[in-house]
Design a protein around this motif. Structure first.
Motif, PDB file in Angstrom:
ATOM      1  N   LEU A   3      21.390  70.586  31.685  1.00 21.26           N
ATOM      2  CA  LEU A   3      21.656  70.233  30.296  1.00 21.26           C
ATOM      3  C   LEU A   3      21.861  68.735  30.127  1.00 21.26           C
ATOM      4  O   LEU A   3      21.336  68.116  29.200  1.00 21.26           O
ATOM      5  CB  LEU A   3      22.896  70.980  29.807  1.00 21.26           C
ATOM      6  CG  LEU A   3      22.712  72.444  29.406  1.00 21.26           C
ATOM      7  CD1 LEU A   3      24.060  73.061  29.068  1.00 21.26           C
ATOM      8  CD2 LEU A   3      21.789  72.554  28.222  1.00 21.26           C
ATOM      9  N   HIS A  61      25.734  67.348  20.119  1.00 19.51           N
ATOM     10  CA  HIS A  61      25.571  68.231  21.288  1.00 19.51           C
ATOM     11  C   HIS A  61      26.625  69.322  21.317  1.00 19.51           C
ATOM     12  O   HIS A  61      27.136  69.685  22.392  1.00 19.51           O
ATOM     13  CB  HIS A  61      25.670  67.432  22.605  1.00 19.51           C
ATOM     14  CG  HIS A  61      24.630  66.383  22.789  1.00 19.51           C
ATOM     15  ND1 HIS A  61      23.304  66.686  23.017  1.00 19.51           N
ATOM     16  CD2 HIS A  61      24.724  65.033  22.771  1.00 19.51           C
ATOM     17  CE1 HIS A  61      22.630  65.557  23.148  1.00 19.51           C
ATOM     18  NE2 HIS A  61      23.460  64.545  22.998  1.00 19.51           N
ATOM     19  N   THR A  95      19.960  77.647  27.161  1.00 13.46           N
ATOM     20  CA  THR A  95      21.300  77.236  26.781  1.00 13.46           C
ATOM     21  C   THR A  95      21.980  78.346  25.994  1.00 13.46           C
ATOM     22  O   THR A  95      23.159  78.632  26.154  1.00 13.46           O
ATOM     23  CB  THR A  95      21.238  75.958  25.940  1.00 13.46           C
ATOM     24  OG1 THR A  95      20.545  74.956  26.667  1.00 13.46           O
ATOM     25  CG2 THR A  95      22.626  75.464  25.600  1.00 13.46           C
ATOM     26  N   ARG A 122      25.885  72.289  23.561  1.00 17.75           N
ATOM     27  CA  ARG A 122      25.856  71.847  24.958  1.00 17.75           C
ATOM     28  C   ARG A 122      27.256  71.488  25.440  1.00 17.75           C
ATOM     29  O   ARG A 122      27.620  71.752  26.589  1.00 17.75           O
ATOM     30  CB  ARG A 122      24.911  70.657  25.099  1.00 17.75           C
ATOM     31  CG  ARG A 122      23.487  70.996  24.669  1.00 17.75           C
ATOM     32  CD  ARG A 122      22.560  69.804  24.744  1.00 17.75           C
ATOM     33  NE  ARG A 122      21.300  70.126  24.088  1.00 17.75           N
ATOM     34  CZ  ARG A 122      20.863  69.573  22.956  1.00 17.75           C
ATOM     35  NH1 ARG A 122      21.607  68.663  22.350  1.00 17.75           N
ATOM     36  NH2 ARG A 122      19.723  69.922  22.428  1.00 17.75           N
TER      37      ARG A 122
END
Length: 550
Positions: free
Chosen positions: A507, A420, A541, A423
């Motif tokens: 997210l 991730h 994102t 993120r």
């Protein structure tokens, strides 16, 4: 918000209602005339049948007279003529004719025809009555014929009775005025109803002509499906009456016409913005793919509430650019401050050299050169990924200019390629910005303004924890802070407030993680992201860069 007030021109006003009224009157007049004619024909047929049955009844009475029966069986005579004429005069028939089986008349209103044969054959040999219309010597008549039996029951002839047509027509004409009155009343009531309908249509269409309505419909369709902005319209009862292609794309709506928002959208900030629960202009809403700006405006016309119009604009890329610009401005301000600080140190160093304090100048130079490198090495000792190291160092530098100390917790441990990653950069950046803002604007605690960051990684996932010394989260706001637009701070430059925490929450939850926050002074945000299943990065994102806005 100022409601939309529609204005309709008055040119040609009333023409539509006049055309409708005229059309209705013509239709009523035609139907009245047609109905009157049909009734006349139907009534004429009914009267013909009635008088034919009456003629049969008179004929049966004549055929049952014993004098006629006996006289006809014995060969006829003057008695037949006398009795038949008496019956004709008393019944009002045009003729009562008694005929034997050879077709010879034994009675007739015209005496000279008695004893002469008839031209048509005897119709009652089957023993049944017969009815019809007869064009005889006395004129056109409703005719009835019955068999005539003698006293012994033997068929000896027939009795033919006719009722003149002028009698039938006279009764028909006596009935038609009554029906004409009914038709006139019905036409008058229909005209009144047509007038009221025309007025109602005029009111519903706001005085627009049919051609204008068709033109407006064509213009509306061309406009709605041609603009790059989502448009929805709602009736007063809350049902969707208009939705264009862009609104379907942005909101993920299918067949929405005639439905309510509760039937096509789940409960949330988006639905509350569309149905008017959230008030204000340019309401920001985050969806899984877009950053939207929603405006709702009620529509009124001549004091009547017609519903509302909602516009939805896609600001994903624009908001991303604005947030990126704001982040760059923040870094620029930090670099500018560092430049001033570095210039001050150079001036100090030059002054020490001028006065011959070489040892002090050397110590200042070594200290200045090693401060930044020491911070970077300290962060790299716990975080292996260079992107995350750069983020933490940059945030630490920016925070220092605001008098806030960013501390990387000793328990932090993050590898070179954490899951991730993109993120994590977004989440950590937003949470750090929020924490720096909160700590920098709050009162100075005994230990100074500080933000503590913890980044850990294990076999099950990654944990991000950010704590600050700011005023914290108000009691009861633990859930609402993650909604789009929630913020305790005013707008800052070009950045739109209230999106950072909402973005973090989306997210995290969309990828199976969890985010929690403590209430009260000194907020602590904890994010837990499980090991991901390989998938593409989400559009928003990438579009919304790092930057917080609690």
């Amino acid at each position: 918000m100022t409601p939309i007030r529609m204005r309709i021109g008055r040119g040609g006003r009333g023409r539509l209602s006049a055309r409708i009224l005229a059309s209705q009157l013509v239709i009523l007049a035609l139907t009245g005339v047609i109905g009157f004619v049909l009734f006349a024909f139907a009534q004429r047929s009914a009267l013909d049948r009635t008088y034919e049955e009456r003629a049969v009844a008179i004929a049966k009475t004549t055929a049952a007279d014993p004098q006629i029966r006996r006289a006809m069986q014995e060969g006829g005579g003057d008695v037949v003529q006398a009795v038949a004429e008496r019956i004709r005069q008393s019944s009002g028939a045009s003729y009562v004719v008694v005929i034997d089986l050879h077709g010879i008349r034994h009675s007739h209103p015209m005496p000279q025809l008695v004893g002469s044969p008839v031209t048509e054959p005897i119709a009652v040999r089957d023993g049944l009555p017969h009815v019809g219309t007869d064009q005889g010597a006395t004129g056109r008549s409703a005719n009835g014929k019955v068999p005539l039996y003698g006293p012994t029951g033997e068929l000896v002839g027939e009795v033919s009775v006719g009722i003149p047509e002028h009698t039938v027509l006279g009764e028909l004409w006596s009935e038609l005025p009554t029906f004409a009155v009914y038709a006139t009343i019905a036409t008058a009531l229909g005209s009144a109803a047509a007038y009221l309908l025309a007025r109602r249509l005029k009111r519903i269409t706001f005085g627009l002509e049919l051609e204008e309505i068709a033109g407006l419909l064509q213009d509306r369709e061309a406009m709605l499906h041609g603009i790059r902005e989502g448009v929805l319209a709602f009736a007063p009862n809350g049902r969707i009456t208009v939705v264009n292609d862009e609104a379907r794309r942005l909101l993920g709506l299918g067949t929405a016409l005639g439905s309510t928002l509760a039937e096509v959208l789940p409960d949330g900030r988006l639905r509350r913005a569309l149905d008017g629960t959230l008030t204000g202009t340019d309401i920001s809403v985050l969806t899984d793919e877009h950053c939207l700006v929603v405006n709702r405006m009620p529509v009124t016309l001549r004091g009547r509430e017609l519903g509302a119009v909602v516009t939805v604009r896609d600001r994903t890329e624009l908001v991303g650019l604005l947030r990126e610009l704001d982040s760059v401005r923040g870094l620029t301000d930090a670099l500018r401050a560092q430049q001033h600080e570095f210039t001050n140190r150079l001036h100090t160093l030059a002054g020490l050299l001028d006065i011959g304090a070489h040892d002090d100048a050397y110590e200042l130079a070594v200290e200045s050169a090693g401060a930044g490198q020491a911070l970077t090495e300290a962060v790299r000792g716990r975080i292996g990924n260079p992107l995350m190291v750069g983020l933490v160092v940059a945030k630490t530098t920016v925070a220092a200019e605001r008098g806030v100390r960013v501390v990387l917790d000793d328990d932090s441990a993050l590898g070179e390629d954490p899951p991730h990653l993109r993120r994590l950069l977004t989440i950590a950046g937003n949470l750090l910005d929020n924490a720096i803002d909160a700590a920098g604007d709050g009162p100075v605690p005994p230990g100074g303004r500080a933000v503590r960051l913890t980044l850990t990684e294990d076999a099950e996932g990654t944990t991000v924890r950010v704590a600050d010394t700011g005023p914290g989260i108000p009691p009861g706001a633990g859930e609402s802070i993650f909604e789009d637009g929630w913020s305790t701070r005013p707008e800052r430059g070009t950045a739109r407030r209230g999106l950072g925490l909402a973005l973090v929450h989306r997210l995290v939850t969309r990828h199976g993680g969890a985010v929690t926050v403590s209430e009260g002074p000194g907020a602590v945000f904890t994010v837990r992201l499980p090991v991901p299943v390989p998938a593409g990065e989400e559009r928003f994102t990438k579009a919304l860069p790092v930057g917080g806005d609690r």
